[in-house]
Enzyme design. Sequence first.
Site, mmCIF file in Angstrom:
data_model
loop_
_atom_site.group_PDB
_atom_site.id
_atom_site.type_symbol
_atom_site.label_atom_id
_atom_site.label_comp_id
_atom_site.label_asym_id
_atom_site.label_seq_id
_atom_site.Cartn_x
_atom_site.Cartn_y
_atom_site.Cartn_z
ATOM 1 N N CYS A 15 0.966 -1.268 -0.007
ATOM 2 C CA CYS A 15 0.024 -0.137 -0.091
ATOM 3 C C CYS A 15 0.817 1.192 -0.023
ATOM 4 O O CYS A 15 0.610 1.973 -0.910
ATOM 5 C CB CYS A 15 -0.948 -0.005 1.329
ATOM 6 S SG CYS A 15 -2.227 1.390 1.269
ATOM 7 N N CYS A 16 1.900 1.290 0.833
ATOM 8 C CA CYS A 16 2.759 2.383 1.016
ATOM 9 C C CYS A 16 3.468 2.539 -0.261
ATOM 10 O O CYS A 16 3.882 3.535 -0.728
ATOM 11 C CB CYS A 16 3.763 2.258 2.201
ATOM 12 S SG CYS A 16 3.112 2.399 3.566
ATOM 13 N N CYS A 46 -0.773 7.945 7.458
ATOM 14 C CA CYS A 46 -2.468 7.868 6.989
ATOM 15 C C CYS A 46 -3.327 7.393 8.081
ATOM 16 O O CYS A 46 -2.890 6.484 8.954
ATOM 17 C CB CYS A 46 -2.302 6.724 5.961
ATOM 18 S SG CYS A 46 -1.325 7.074 4.428
ATOM 19 N N CYS A 90 -3.646 3.574 9.412
ATOM 20 C CA CYS A 90 -2.395 2.852 9.894
ATOM 21 C C CYS A 90 -1.847 3.796 10.959
ATOM 22 O O CYS A 90 -0.735 3.565 11.558
ATOM 23 C CB CYS A 90 -1.597 2.681 8.808
ATOM 24 S SG CYS A 90 -1.936 1.401 7.559
ATOM 25 N N CYS A 123 7.703 3.741 5.991
ATOM 26 C CA CYS A 123 6.820 3.808 4.794
ATOM 27 C C CYS A 123 7.384 3.271 3.462
ATOM 28 O O CYS A 123 7.024 2.708 2.730
ATOM 29 C CB CYS A 123 6.009 4.969 4.713
ATOM 30 S SG CYS A 123 7.022 6.352 4.023
#
Length: 250
Positions: A124-125, A206, A209, A232
């Site tokens: 995702c990062c 984010c 998280c 990240c």
Amino acid sequence: MPRDGRHEGPVAERVAALNARYRHHSATAVLEHALKDDDLGQVALVSSFGAESVVLLHLVSVIAPETPVLFIDTRMLFQETLDYQRDLAEKLNLCDIRTIRANPTRVSFEDPDGTLHQFNTDACCNVRKVEPLERALAPFDGWITGRKRFQNADREALQFFENEGDHRIKVNPLAHWGREDIEEYMVENRLPRHPLVAKGYPSIGCAPCTSPVKPGEDPRAGRWRGQAKTECGIHFIDGKAVRTPRETAA
């Protein structure tokens, strides 16, 4: 070969020269000279507009407000962060803030239902932060970060200048600052705080998280809580966090 033809020698040699040149300088002096030093080249400031970001943003606004500021909007940020970013941009009169976002096609392919962060935070990062930033940094010879030695073990030997993959230089003007220095600078310059700090968020990423931190916990304990993950990925090279050898001289 440097992008603009001004620089000679490998990145590693330029980094060593810069660290030697500015070894005993203050954060302000490092930043001021770095923005004008031919050994560094063209640079941008990368800012999350997080809990401590206002210090470096303010320094840049005073020294060189025309410096490009890259802000990565993952589209998963807290609304408070987005509001804070707009407020700071106006208050500090920063001239060139560039909002960076992921390629929509990439996001649709990698994270079609917006749940990637629940089972693969690294992926995702990567799609929402690492890839967009790498594209945005392509025209630059270096970039400025707000990283500091006190933040975690991976950063405890951080130097002012780092070699990023032998193709770009990373500048950490606040590397030697402690928490008390950050606080003092904010108070003395009456800088606005990120609204989530007062709610127990000393480090802000984010929304899915990031969680509040309890008294006594590490300031970054609320980032990816319960996972081994601590970064990240934008500060990684070849998938690994960069650890700088401890300096042997004062």
